[in-house]
Design a protein around this motif. Structure first.
Motif, PDB file in Angstrom:
ATOM      1  N   GLY A  64       0.817  -1.209   0.000  1.00 44.76           N
ATOM      2  CA  GLY A  64       0.000   0.000   0.000  1.00 44.76           C
ATOM      3  C   GLY A  64       0.850   1.258   0.000  1.00 44.76           C
ATOM      4  N   LEU A  65       1.911   1.271   0.794  1.00 48.87           N
ATOM      5  CA  LEU A  65       2.787   2.441   0.852  1.00 48.87           C
ATOM      6  C   LEU A  65       3.525   2.648  -0.474  1.00 48.87           C
ATOM      7  N   LEU A  66       3.961   1.550  -1.084  1.00 45.47           N
ATOM      8  CA  LEU A  66       4.630   1.660  -2.377  1.00 45.47           C
ATOM      9  C   LEU A  66       3.672   2.175  -3.451  1.00 45.47           C
ATOM     10  N   ALA A  67       2.425   1.700  -3.394  1.00 44.37           N
ATOM     11  CA  ALA A  67       1.428   2.184  -4.354  1.00 44.37           C
ATOM     12  C   ALA A  67       1.150   3.673  -4.143  1.00 44.37           C
ATOM     13  N   LEU A  68       1.117   4.102  -2.886  1.00 41.70           N
ATOM     14  CA  LEU A  68       0.965   5.532  -2.591  1.00 41.70           C
ATOM     15  C   LEU A  68       2.115   6.331  -3.198  1.00 41.70           C
ATOM     16  N   GLN A  69       3.327   5.811  -3.030  1.00 38.41           N
ATOM     17  CA  GLN A  69       4.499   6.492  -3.569  1.00 38.41           C
ATOM     18  C   GLN A  69       4.416   6.607  -5.090  1.00 38.41           C
ATOM     19  N   ALA A  70       3.827   5.585  -5.720  1.00 40.37           N
ATOM     20  CA  ALA A  70       3.679   5.587  -7.170  1.00 40.37           C
ATOM     21  C   ALA A  70       2.424   6.338  -7.626  1.00 40.37           C
ATOM     22  N   GLU A  71       1.663   6.867  -6.666  1.00 43.77           N
ATOM     23  CA  GLU A  71       0.402   7.566  -6.931  1.00 43.77           C
ATOM     24  C   GLU A  71      -0.614   6.663  -7.630  1.00 43.77           C
ATOM     25  N   ASP A  72      -0.532   5.372  -7.313  1.00 44.93           N
ATOM     26  CA  ASP A  72      -1.528   4.403  -7.778  1.00 44.93           C
ATOM     27  C   ASP A  72      -2.525   4.237  -6.628  1.00 44.93           C
ATOM     28  N   PHE A  73      -3.439   5.178  -6.530  1.00 48.00           N
ATOM     29  CA  PHE A  73      -4.254   5.282  -5.324  1.00 48.00           C
ATOM     30  C   PHE A  73      -5.269   4.142  -5.182  1.00 48.00           C
ATOM     31  N   GLU A  74      -5.783   3.648  -6.283  1.00 50.01           N
ATOM     32  CA  GLU A  74      -6.735   2.540  -6.199  1.00 50.01           C
ATOM     33  C   GLU A  74      -6.044   1.280  -5.686  1.00 50.01           C
ATOM     34  N   GLY A 122      -5.736  11.295  -2.329  1.00 50.07           N
ATOM     35  CA  GLY A 122      -5.111  11.282  -3.649  1.00 50.07           C
ATOM     36  C   GLY A 122      -6.072  10.877  -4.740  1.00 50.07           C
ATOM     37  N   ALA A 123      -7.031  10.023  -4.385  1.00 46.24           N
ATOM     38  CA  ALA A 123      -8.028   9.560  -5.355  1.00 46.24           C
ATOM     39  C   ALA A 123      -9.202  10.526  -5.508  1.00 46.24           C
ATOM     40  N   LYS A 124      -9.084  11.703  -4.895  1.00 44.29           N
ATOM     41  CA  LYS A 124     -10.131  12.734  -4.967  1.00 44.29           C
ATOM     42  C   LYS A 124     -11.441  12.240  -4.350  1.00 44.29           C
ATOM     43  N   GLU A 125     -11.304  11.574  -3.198  1.00 43.21           N
ATOM     44  CA  GLU A 125     -12.465  11.101  -2.437  1.00 43.21           C
ATOM     45  C   GLU A 125     -12.390  11.720  -1.035  1.00 43.21           C
ATOM     46  N   PRO A 126     -12.617  13.024  -0.935  1.00 44.47           N
ATOM     47  CA  PRO A 126     -12.379  13.733   0.333  1.00 44.47           C
ATOM     48  C   PRO A 126     -13.219  13.240   1.498  1.00 44.47           C
ATOM     49  N   GLU A 127     -14.475  12.893   1.257  1.00 50.50           N
ATOM     50  CA  GLU A 127     -15.312  12.434   2.373  1.00 50.50           C
ATOM     51  C   GLU A 127     -14.784  11.119   2.940  1.00 50.50           C
ATOM     52  N   GLN A 128     -14.337  10.246   2.065  1.00 46.81           N
ATOM     53  CA  GLN A 128     -13.755   8.983   2.527  1.00 46.81           C
ATOM     54  C   GLN A 128     -12.447   9.246   3.276  1.00 46.81           C
ATOM     55  N   ALA A 129     -11.667  10.196   2.758  1.00 40.96           N
ATOM     56  CA  ALA A 129     -10.414  10.542   3.431  1.00 40.96           C
ATOM     57  C   ALA A 129     -10.684  11.084   4.829  1.00 40.96           C
TER      58      ALA A 129
END
Length: 217
Positions: free
Chosen positions: A98-108, A138-145
């Motif tokens: 998950g952290l590596l995907a965040l770093q790659a901006e692969d938010f899904e 990052g996925a533009k889901e502010p309410e979920q964030a």
């Protein structure tokens, strides 16, 4: 470790691997010794090892960490995916993915991996909640964030400040300020962070005077 000591240690781990070619502990130690002088050599050794022993979780994890250190993030993710396939119940591997995907901006992919970490009962759920909040943001889901940040307990001030910034954009300045003022900050640096966050919200709302008064009160 001196050059002579490294050479001797490499000779010993090489001998151990000749006796037990699939011995992961010896392979990890061998790679660690190689890395002191040459990260490319350590990577090449580990890649050859996992090509012969593809379910070697410990070596795959070390390989993934070394690839990440070399900024080879796509390859690091592949190594961690292989490690997860070898040890599907390991929550730490899912979290690392998950952290590596965040770093790659692969938010899904980050959200999916981090959810797996939660499902597998990661020992530090607050760290996972924080990362899930970042992925949702990052996925533009502010309410979920906002919802994920709201679950964080151990680093609550930092998480609530992030949630407040999102709240201001989604629900308005007043609710965001109320959220900030509800934070039970006890340490001076925490109180300062909350105050600065509220001042920033006021500046973004063009309430310059109120922001100045808040900081100089």
């Amino acid at each position: 470790m001196a050059a002579g000591d490294s050479a001797l240690a490499l000779k010993e781990t090489d001998s151990a691997l000749k006796v037990r070619p699939d011995w992961q502990q010896a392979a990890v130690l061998h790679a660690q010794i190689l890395r002191r002088n040459s990260l490319p050599a350590a990577l090449a050794f580990q890649q050859e090892f996992v090509a012969r022993h593809p379910k070697s979780k410990d070596v795959l994890l070390q390989l993934g960490r070394d690839l990440a250190a070399a900024r080879r993030i796509p390859e690091a993710r592949e190594a961690f995916r292989a490690a997860e396939a070898a040890a599907p119940e390991d929550a730490q591997i899912a979290y690392a993915l998950g952290l590596l995907a965040l770093q790659a901006e692969d938010f899904e992919d980050a959200k999916a991996a981090l959810q797996r970490a939660l499902d597998k009962r990661h020992p530090d759920p607050d760290a996972v909640y924080m990362a899930l909040g970042q992925a949702a943001e990052g996925a533009k889901e502010p309410e979920q964030a906002i919802a994920w940040f709201g679950k964080v307990e151990s680093d609550r001030v930092k998480a609530q400040v992030r949630a407040a910034m999102l709240t201001a954009r989604q629900r308005g300045l007043q609710e965001a300020r109320e959220r900030l003022r509800a934070i039970a900050a006890t340490q001076p640096d925490e109180k300062r962070a909350v105050l600065q966050a509220e001042a920033q919200l006021l500046r973004e709302a063009k309430a310059w005077r109120e922001s100045f008064d808040l900081l100089t009160a």
